[in-house]
Design an enzyme around this catalytic site. Structure first.
Site, PDB file in Angstrom:
ATOM      1  N   ASP A  86       0.887  -1.166   0.000  1.00 10.03           N
ATOM      2  CA  ASP A  86       0.000   0.000   0.000  1.00 10.03           C
ATOM      3  C   ASP A  86       0.920   1.210   0.000  1.00 10.03           C
ATOM      4  OD1 ASP A  86      -2.056  -1.794   0.315  1.00 10.03           O
ATOM      5  OD2 ASP A  86      -2.863  -0.882   2.135  1.00 10.03           O
ATOM      6  N   HIS A 142       4.465  -7.518   0.021  1.00 14.31           N
ATOM      7  CA  HIS A 142       4.019  -8.738  -0.641  1.00 14.31           C
ATOM      8  C   HIS A 142       4.743  -8.896  -1.980  1.00 14.31           C
ATOM      9  CE1 HIS A 142       0.332  -9.287   2.005  1.00 14.31           C
ATOM     10  NE2 HIS A 142       0.803  -8.104   2.370  1.00 14.31           N
ATOM     11  N   SER A 226       8.642   4.005   4.872  1.00 11.68           N
ATOM     12  CA  SER A 226       9.794   3.666   4.056  1.00 11.68           C
ATOM     13  C   SER A 226       9.446   3.643   2.580  1.00 11.68           C
ATOM     14  CB  SER A 226      10.380   2.330   4.506  1.00 11.68           C
ATOM     15  OG  SER A 226      11.727   2.250   4.110  1.00 11.68           O
TER      16      SER A 226
END
Length: 259
Positions: A86, A142, A226
């Site tokens: 995301d 992911h 990050s």
């Protein structure tokens, strides 16, 4: 002048002492009382979180929270490549033949980012994508493809901000920050997943076992905000035309296709 002041402030506040203070607080019981204000401040969607807010014992535990199983839909088209996080896609562009990229009017060396010309040479003429994660985002990473990890390595020691100010005024943040790199072989070739540490906390934890990756499955997580950088080989990736930066994206959404 603005750039010099910014860098001086970060150098003074991004030392071992201040990093350790933040690290210890986020993992302490006292930080539990900061969870609700944190969630409210960053407008976190509590309906999609795996557990109730009150179940988290520390701010760090909440920050690396998991989502409900149906919170994200993974594009399973055979040739699709999906977002690993995301995030906000801050920049997309070409890697020149000298293995350099231009981000926010600053030049970065892919050779420096990956630790050498040999590692970077296979991405000359390819495509890069930069995904920025703010504190509001879900911070688990992911896999963008189904494939196998061919190599993993870690570079850098200290980290500086990777937000828009950090990219504009920082000192080669994307290529010098603490970073963990996974090189993945997949049906379309090979890609590099560069996980870049942010200010104060360098924690990037691998969560999957073995070298096999499945598209959309979790592989790691960040502690605090990050950046993830994807590097594709030449003529191996076709960007989804609808993506225009800055673009908000979620885990599992299609970002392009194998060529």
């Amino acid at each position: 002048m603005k750039q010099s002041i910014y860098r001086a402030m970060i150098e003074l506040t991004n030392g071992r002492f201040t990093s350790n203070l933040l690290y210890r607080f986020a993992r302490s019981n006292a930080s539990r009382f900061a969870i609700a204000p944190f969630s409210k401040t960053y407008r976190i969607n509590e309906d999609e979180i795996e557990n109730e807010l009150k179940s988290y014992q520390t701010l760090h535990e909440f920050f690396i929270r998991k989502l409900k199983a149906d919170a994200r839909s993974i594009d399973m088209h055979e040739e699709s490549i999906v977002s690993p996080v995301d995030a906000v896609i801050e920049d997309i562009g070409s890697i020149d033949q000298d293995r350099r990229i231009m981000v926010k009017e600053k030049e970065y060396s892919i050779s420096e980012m990956l630790g050498g010309d040999e590692a970077a040479s296979k991405y000359a003429g390819g495509t890069y994508m930069i995904f920025y994660l703010s504190p509001s985002h879900y911070h688990r990473i992911h896999s963008p493809v189904t494939g196998e990890i061919n190599k993993q390595w870690t570079l850098g020691r200290k980290s500086f901000p990777v937000n828009k100010w950090g990219l504009a005024f920082g000192r080669d943040t994307l290529s010098k920050n603490y970073r963990k790199i996974s090189e993945v072989g997949y049906e379309g070739g090979e890609l590099a997943i560069v996980k870049v540490g942010a200010m104060f906390v360098n924690s990037i934890e691998r969560t999957h076992e073995g070298d096999k990756l499945e598209k959309g499955k979790e592989m790691a997580y960040f502690s605090f905000g990050s950046t993830v950088i994807l590097l594709f080989q030449k003529d191996a990736f076709q960007l989804l035309p609808s993506i225009q930066t800055p673009a908000h994206i979620r885990v599992g959404e299609c970002i392009g296709h194998m060529v």
